[in-house]
Structures are given as C-alpha cells and as structure tokens.
Design a protein around this motif. Structure first.
Motif, PDB file in Angstrom:
ATOM      1  N   ALA A  25       0.827  -1.212   0.000  1.00  0.00           N
ATOM      2  CA  ALA A  25       0.000   0.000   0.000  1.00  0.00           C
ATOM      3  C   ALA A  25       0.861   1.261   0.000  1.00  0.00           C
ATOM      4  O   ALA A  25       0.480   2.280  -0.581  1.00  0.00           O
ATOM      5  N   LEU A  26       2.025   1.192   0.649  1.00  0.00           N
ATOM      6  CA  LEU A  26       2.924   2.346   0.682  1.00  0.00           C
ATOM      7  C   LEU A  26       3.470   2.626  -0.714  1.00  0.00           C
ATOM      8  O   LEU A  26       3.529   3.783  -1.155  1.00  0.00           O
ATOM      9  N   GLN A  27       3.873   1.563  -1.397  1.00  0.00           N
ATOM     10  CA  GLN A  27       4.392   1.717  -2.754  1.00  0.00           C
ATOM     11  C   GLN A  27       3.297   2.223  -3.697  1.00  0.00           C
ATOM     12  O   GLN A  27       3.525   3.125  -4.521  1.00  0.00           O
ATOM     13  N   LYS A  28       2.114   1.674  -3.555  1.00  0.00           N
ATOM     14  CA  LYS A  28       0.981   2.053  -4.413  1.00  0.00           C
ATOM     15  C   LYS A  28       0.658   3.534  -4.296  1.00  0.00           C
ATOM     16  O   LYS A  28       0.346   4.205  -5.297  1.00  0.00           O
ATOM     17  N   HIS A  29       0.724   4.074  -3.063  1.00  0.00           N
ATOM     18  CA  HIS A  29       0.330   5.462  -2.839  1.00  0.00           C
ATOM     19  C   HIS A  29       1.539   6.395  -2.693  1.00  0.00           C
ATOM     20  O   HIS A  29       1.373   7.544  -2.274  1.00  0.00           O
ATOM     21  N   HIS A  30       2.723   5.874  -3.010  1.00  0.00           N
ATOM     22  CA  HIS A  30       3.946   6.689  -3.042  1.00  0.00           C
ATOM     23  C   HIS A  30       4.217   7.364  -1.690  1.00  0.00           C
ATOM     24  O   HIS A  30       4.431   8.573  -1.600  1.00  0.00           O
ATOM     25  N   PHE A 280      -5.869   9.124   1.961  1.00  0.00           N
ATOM     26  CA  PHE A 280      -5.953  10.223   2.934  1.00  0.00           C
ATOM     27  C   PHE A 280      -4.665  11.046   2.988  1.00  0.00           C
ATOM     28  O   PHE A 280      -4.707  12.257   3.220  1.00  0.00           O
ATOM     29  N   TYR A 281      -3.516  10.398   2.781  1.00  0.00           N
ATOM     30  CA  TYR A 281      -2.225  11.090   2.872  1.00  0.00           C
ATOM     31  C   TYR A 281      -1.701  11.411   1.477  1.00  0.00           C
ATOM     32  O   TYR A 281      -1.702  10.549   0.594  1.00  0.00           O
ATOM     33  N   PRO A 282      -1.227  12.637   1.254  1.00  0.00           N
ATOM     34  CA  PRO A 282      -0.762  13.037  -0.081  1.00  0.00           C
ATOM     35  C   PRO A 282       0.430  12.203  -0.537  1.00  0.00           C
ATOM     36  O   PRO A 282       1.305  11.849   0.268  1.00  0.00           O
ATOM     37  N   PRO A 283       0.498  11.851  -1.814  1.00  0.00           N
ATOM     38  CA  PRO A 283       1.653  11.125  -2.349  1.00  0.00           C
ATOM     39  C   PRO A 283       2.949  11.884  -2.036  1.00  0.00           C
ATOM     40  O   PRO A 283       2.991  13.114  -2.071  1.00  0.00           O
ATOM     41  N   GLY A 284       3.982  11.114  -1.719  1.00  0.00           N
ATOM     42  CA  GLY A 284       5.266  11.704  -1.388  1.00  0.00           C
ATOM     43  C   GLY A 284       5.452  12.002   0.086  1.00  0.00           C
ATOM     44  O   GLY A 284       6.540  12.392   0.505  1.00  0.00           O
ATOM     45  N   SER A 285       4.413  11.810   0.900  1.00  0.00           N
ATOM     46  CA  SER A 285       4.502  12.116   2.329  1.00  0.00           C
ATOM     47  C   SER A 285       5.453  11.160   3.042  1.00  0.00           C
ATOM     48  O   SER A 285       5.483   9.955   2.783  1.00  0.00           O
ATOM     49  N   ARG A 286       6.227  11.722   3.944  1.00  0.00           N
ATOM     50  CA  ARG A 286       7.098  10.939   4.823  1.00  0.00           C
ATOM     51  C   ARG A 286       6.366  10.756   6.151  1.00  0.00           C
ATOM     52  O   ARG A 286       6.143  11.723   6.881  1.00  0.00           O
ATOM     53  N   LEU A 287       6.013   9.519   6.442  1.00  0.00           N
ATOM     54  CA  LEU A 287       5.240   9.207   7.641  1.00  0.00           C
ATOM     55  C   LEU A 287       6.120   8.533   8.689  1.00  0.00           C
ATOM     56  O   LEU A 287       6.940   7.669   8.356  1.00  0.00           O
TER      57      LEU A 287
END
Length: 311
Positions: A25-30, A280-287
């Motif tokens: 899911a992380l890869q899918k949503h960048h 919910f979180y914009p692509p490229g976000s560092r979480l």
C-alpha cells in the motif's frame, strides 16, 4: 544508591530504534513509513509510559514521596509500568483498579503484585470519581505521603518527557500516534516542529471529550492547526476489537515485521493503513508512526479470553 540516583539510572537514556518498513500500500500510494519503536525503550516500562512517567517520578522523588498511587483497568499498561518503576525506585505503589478482585491473577496484575504493588479494587461507579477533588482528598488522607498520579500518567508533568521524543526523530511530514488519555499527543504538540503535522488515532470513543482533554493538558493546542484526530478507527470502543480486525492487525504485524497488539498501536496502525488505502495522505509524504508499547496488555487480554474474564 539514593532515590535520585535510581531515577537517573532508570530514565537516563531514551534510545529506541527507527525502523523503515515496506508494504504494497505504501508503494501504491507513493508514501514512506518508518516506525519509532518506543516499545523497545525498556523491558518493563515501555513506550509512552516510560516517557510520561519520567518527570512525574522525578517530582515524586524530589518531594520525598513515601509512595506512588494511580488508577487503571485490570489490564492497565500504566499500572504495570508504575509498579515496575516503583520497584526500581524503592517506592511502594498502590493501584486503584477498576474491576473485581479475581482479576488480580491476570498477567498484568500478577506482574504488578510481584513488583510490590498493592491493589485496591473498586466498582465502576466509584472509579468514575477518580477526578473528583473530594474523592482524591479522601485517598490522600488514607495514604499520607503518597504521590497521586492520574490515570494513564496524563498530566502536565508528562508533557516534557513526550516532547523529548522529537530529539530522536528525523524530519517527517506526518507523525502518527495512538491516542487514549491524551497525554502522549499533548506532549508531542508541546514541541511540534513547524513542518510536521501530528495525526492521532483514537483507540476509544472520544469524539465528545478527547480534543478538550488534550487542550486542557496543553492549552496552545486549541489554536494549533498542525494536528488532527482520526476518530473513525476505534473498532467499537476501548479494548474492543473484532475477530476480523484482529486478523488484519496480525497480518500487518507479519508484513511489517513489527509486533502489534489490538488495543493501542495495532488498532492505530490498522486505521493508518485504511486511511492510506483511501488516499488520505498526499503522495510523497514521509510518515513516522510511534509504537507506544502495550504489548504486555495484549498478553493479559489473551489470558483473560481463555479464562472467560474478558469484558
């Protein structure tokens, strides 16, 4: 060794690893995600309990308290941590426990008793009075010299210990954290970097009061736009988790390679990934997700379910 030296030995270092994790899911949503493994801070006083108790207990030592007293449920991570800390500091501890005496043999309270904690069981109606001034005054009269600590350790002195977490974190766009009594999020807000937003995943039904509690602990939170609460992922309420959600949490734990429990970090992590899948979180976000511990509570609940005591 003096009590202050014991405190320094117990709370001298706050090192816990930051673990990058991978998931489709992380890869899918960048997105990138790292987990702050505060569950590894201390073998018995893990996660946010270690941080929230740090300066509370220093004050108790400075005040020459004769003991420590606090409140919690039958599987309370807070009481478990307080009992361990009191044992290390050489201070007697009393736990006011919501529930019946038969819970005394569950793993959480068995550990607490082994560390010397005296348990006082009260019914739910009495437990609701734990914030009432007259009720607290009566407890203080019955236990002179004991330092009274609120449920969960959430009080103004808990904030600086949580604020220190930022010193060990890299720059990130979103800091994600489970929320129950509010002290963890309030402490993180007290030192929030301007470029980082904090998202708290409520693990209980807190729509009516949770934001207010956080603002009571840290008044500037009322005008701070850099945080939010996600209230949709409590799974039915505190310590409630369906069989489907438990299975999903176990799957996340396996995929991420991080132990999770279904009350705090596991429930919040499940909510996070549901939000990720929803965009919910914009692509490229560092979480960065803060693992606040609580694994001993999962052990206790498993035992309770087997014995038919879980509620």
């Amino acid at each position: 060794m003096s009590s202050l030296q014991c405190w320094q030995q117990l709370f001298g270092q706050s090192l816990s690893p930051l673990t990058p994790v991978h998931h489709p899911a992380l890869q899918k949503h960048h997105l990138s995600l790292s987990i702050k493994r505060d569950d590894l801070l201390h073998p018995s006083i893990s996660g946010n309990k270690w941080r929230k108790l740090k300066y509370v207990l220093r004050q108790a030592v400075s005040d020459r308290a004769t003991g420590l007293l606090s409140f919690g449920g039958a599987w309370s991570n807070h009481l478990h941590a307080l009992a361990a800390a009191g044992h290390a500091l050489g201070l007697p501890t009393i736990g006011m426990v919501r529930g019946e005496p038969e819970y005394a043999t569950n793993p959480t309270l068995s550990d607490a008793r082994a560390w010397g904690m005296t348990l006082e069981f009260v019914d739910r109606q009495t437990y609701r009075r734990r914030h009432d001034s007259d009720f607290l005054a009566d407890i203080a009269r019955r236990h002179p010299g004991f330092y009274l600590i609120p449920e969960g350790g959430s009080c103004p002195l808990a904030l600086p210990g949580m604020a220190e977490l930022w010193q060990t974190l890299p720059p990130c766009d979103e800091l994600l954290v489970p929320v129950a009594s509010g002290g963890t999020l309030a402490g993180l807000l007290s030192a929030r970097p301007a470029g980082t937003r904090i998202t708290g995943y409520a693990v209980l039904k807190g729509k009516e009061w949770l934001s207010g509690t956080i603002c009571d602990l840290f008044a500037p939170a009322a005008t701070d736009n850099g945080w939010q609460l996600r209230l949709e992922h409590h799974g039915g309420g505190y310590a409630k988790c369906s069989a489907t959600d438990r299975q999903a949490i176990a799957g996340l734990s396996s995929t991420l390679g991080v132990p999770l429990e279904p009350v705090y970090s596991g429930k919040a992590m499940l909510g996070l990934f549901r939000d990720i899948e929803a965009g919910f979180y914009p692509p490229g976000s560092r979480l960065v997700f803060v693992h606040t511990g609580g694994l001993q509570g999962a052990r206790a609940q498993i035992s309770a379910k087997r014995s038919g005591q879980a509620k």
